[in-house]
Write an enzyme that holds these catalytic residues in place. Structure first.
Site, mmCIF file in Angstrom:
data_model
loop_
_atom_site.group_PDB
_atom_site.id
_atom_site.type_symbol
_atom_site.label_atom_id
_atom_site.label_comp_id
_atom_site.label_asym_id
_atom_site.label_seq_id
_atom_site.Cartn_x
_atom_site.Cartn_y
_atom_site.Cartn_z
ATOM 1 N N TYR A 65 0.577 -1.240 0.168
ATOM 2 C CA TYR A 65 -0.076 0.146 -0.482
ATOM 3 C C TYR A 65 0.662 1.254 -0.312
ATOM 4 O O TYR A 65 0.825 2.386 -0.763
ATOM 5 C CB TYR A 65 -0.414 -0.148 1.467
ATOM 6 C CG TYR A 65 -1.735 1.886 1.464
ATOM 7 C CD1 TYR A 65 -3.247 1.541 0.500
ATOM 8 C CD2 TYR A 65 -1.596 1.791 2.621
ATOM 9 C CE1 TYR A 65 -3.895 2.285 0.842
ATOM 10 C CE2 TYR A 65 -2.973 3.065 2.764
ATOM 11 C CZ TYR A 65 -3.441 3.153 2.299
ATOM 12 O OH TYR A 65 -4.161 4.287 2.628
HETATM 13 N N1 LIG Z 1 -8.977 3.974 6.511
HETATM 14 C C1 LIG Z 1 -7.671 5.246 6.232
HETATM 15 O O1 LIG Z 1 -7.371 5.421 7.699
HETATM 16 C C2 LIG Z 1 -7.448 6.244 5.504
HETATM 17 C C3 LIG Z 1 -6.342 6.335 5.684
HETATM 18 C C4 LIG Z 1 -5.648 7.708 4.369
HETATM 19 C C5 LIG Z 1 -6.098 7.433 3.376
HETATM 20 N N2 LIG Z 1 -7.545 6.760 2.922
HETATM 21 C C6 LIG Z 1 -7.447 6.389 1.575
HETATM 22 O O2 LIG Z 1 -9.304 7.139 1.499
HETATM 23 C C7 LIG Z 1 -9.237 6.140 0.343
HETATM 24 C C8 LIG Z 1 -10.557 6.112 0.693
HETATM 25 O O3 LIG Z 1 -10.743 4.359 1.854
HETATM 26 P P1 LIG Z 1 -11.788 4.614 3.056
HETATM 27 O O4 LIG Z 1 -10.834 4.515 4.281
HETATM 28 O O5 LIG Z 1 -12.542 5.357 2.639
HETATM 29 O O6 LIG Z 1 -11.707 3.074 2.098
HETATM 30 P P2 LIG Z 1 -13.156 2.153 2.314
HETATM 31 O O7 LIG Z 1 -14.049 2.362 3.043
HETATM 32 O O8 LIG Z 1 -12.770 0.478 2.577
HETATM 33 O O9 LIG Z 1 -13.481 2.712 0.790
HETATM 34 C C9 LIG Z 1 -13.560 2.130 -0.059
HETATM 35 C C10 LIG Z 1 -13.486 2.203 -1.539
HETATM 36 O O10 LIG Z 1 -12.729 2.207 -2.458
HETATM 37 C C11 LIG Z 1 -13.426 1.139 -3.454
HETATM 38 N N3 LIG Z 1 -12.776 0.281 -4.549
HETATM 39 C C12 LIG Z 1 -11.950 -0.579 -4.686
HETATM 40 N N4 LIG Z 1 -11.118 -1.482 -5.062
HETATM 41 C C13 LIG Z 1 -12.339 -0.419 -6.419
HETATM 42 C C14 LIG Z 1 -12.342 -1.140 -7.426
HETATM 43 N N5 LIG Z 1 -10.983 -1.832 -8.201
HETATM 44 N N6 LIG Z 1 -12.529 -0.040 -8.461
HETATM 45 C C15 LIG Z 1 -13.737 1.214 -7.842
HETATM 46 N N7 LIG Z 1 -13.685 1.194 -6.659
HETATM 47 C C16 LIG Z 1 -12.727 0.589 -6.065
HETATM 48 C C17 LIG Z 1 -15.028 0.619 -2.451
HETATM 49 O O11 LIG Z 1 -15.219 -0.085 -3.541
HETATM 50 P P3 LIG Z 1 -16.291 -1.885 -3.279
HETATM 51 O O12 LIG Z 1 -17.437 -1.699 -1.921
HETATM 52 O O13 LIG Z 1 -16.406 -2.173 -4.291
HETATM 53 O O14 LIG Z 1 -14.384 -3.067 -2.474
HETATM 54 C C18 LIG Z 1 -14.894 1.615 -1.699
HETATM 55 O O15 LIG Z 1 -15.777 2.147 -2.238
HETATM 56 C C19 LIG Z 1 -8.956 5.568 0.342
HETATM 57 O O16 LIG Z 1 -7.886 6.033 -1.349
HETATM 58 C C20 LIG Z 1 -7.866 5.476 0.712
HETATM 59 O O17 LIG Z 1 -6.238 4.820 1.016
HETATM 60 C C21 LIG Z 1 -7.688 6.283 4.224
#
Ligand SMILES: NC(=O)c1ccc[n+]([C@@H]2O[C@H](COP(=O)([O-])OP(=O)(O)OC[C@H]3O[C@@H](n4cnc5c(N)ncnc54)[C@H](OP(=O)(O)O)[C@@H]3O)[C@@H](O)[C@H]2O)c1
Length: 241
Positions: free
Chosen positions: A148
């Site tokens: 990641y």
């Molecule tokens: N959570 C944290 O601590 C954190 C910290 C820093 C940055 N971020 C970033 O924030 C962003 C949102 O993450 P989140 O925390 O909201 O995580 P999350 O709840 O796991 O959501 C991830 C999202 O990405 C979608 N996704 C995954 N693979 C995909 C694909 N091949 N095509 C289209 N959509 C896809 C998922 O869809 P499905 O439902 O279909 O799987 C879901 O809607 C990400 O870029 C993550 O790296 C998160």
């Protein structure tokens, strides 16, 4: 950047931070938002935020044909929010090629493919922005997330290569670097986490204020600490093994 009346597209809009970015964009006055998800049936709650202004669309970031078709269909976009992402746990020595491919194909290639497809659309519409939801781990690695970290570092690097090319076309590149957010992505991690609602609100506020490099909520303190002593933050993150 003025968000009142704009047309936006948010990837990964069915849950987590993506859902709240749609909500915050609506509150900021966006007139139309394409909410993208792999499975559009999972977008019911997002569309219910405002069925008049939120349009569900199917998008898998690993499907280049779907990205090209969407860029033809959503030709009124002024703001692209590259939010969708995946995260796998695993240290560098035990990480398989499969895991590296999965993280790179969504977080790096998928995000870059979206930017490449939509930058000309945004330019044609008089300019706007591409917002990349990256992570603090783009520039300080946490060893338990090796694949990641690498995918998000690559995504940040490519975004910085794009920024000067797109600036004369009136397309700005905005990068957000959150720390931990309380979503499914890190549900296995016991750590202080910001809520996705607060992080989304902070990102949208900073976009409106014209910030290109956004450190939402908890990430602000981490960024200050990193500016004062990069080695200390590296060592602190290295303990996450
Ligand atoms: N959570 C944290 O601590 C954190 C910290 C820093 C940055 N971020 C970033 O924030 C962003 C949102 O993450 P989140 O925390 O909201 O995580 P999350 O709840 O796991 O959501 C991830 C999202 O990405 C979608 N996704 C995954 N693979 C995909 C694909 N091949 N095509 C289209 N959509 C896809 C998922 O869809 P499905 O439902 O279909 O799987 C879901 O809607 C990400 O870029 C993550 O790296 C998160």
């Amino acid at each position: 950047m003025q968000l009142q009346g704009i047309t936006a597209l948010v990837t990964g809009a069915n849950r987590g931070l993506g859902y709240h970015l749609v909500r915050a964009l609506l509150a900021a006055g966006a007139s139309k938002i394409y909410a993208a998800a792999r499975n559009p049936e999972q977008l019911n709650d997002t569309v219910a935020l405002d069925p008049e202004r939120v349009l569900p669309v199917r998008l898998d970031l690993t499907d280049k044909a779907q990205i090209a078709a969407l860029a033809q269909k959503a030709e009124d976009i002024q703001l692209l929010v590259n939010n969708a992402g995946v995260l796998d746990f695993g240290g560098a020595l035990e990480t398989t090629d499969e895991v590296i491919d999965r993280n790179m194909s969504v977080n790096f290639y998928g995000t870059f493919d979206m930017s490449r497809a939509f930058a000309p659309v945004i330019e044609k519409n008089g300019g706007g922005s591409v917002v990349n939801v990256l992570t603090f781990l783009s520039f300080v690695s946490a060893p338990i997330f090796s694949a990641y970290n690498a995918s998000k570092a690559a995504s940040w690097s490519m975004a910085m290569s794009l920024r000067p090319y797109l600036a004369p076309k009136k397309v700005s590149i905005i990068n957000a670097f959150p720390t931990t957010i309380d979503t499914e992505m890190v549900s296995g991690l016991e750590k202080v986490k910001d809520t996705p609602a607060d992080v989304a609100d902070d990102i949208i506020k900073d976009i409106i204020n014209g910030n290109e490099d956004i450190f939402p909520l908890g990430a602000k303190n981490t960024f200050q600490a990193w500016r004062q002593d990069q080695k200390a933050v590296e060592e602190q993150f290295a303990k996450l093994m």
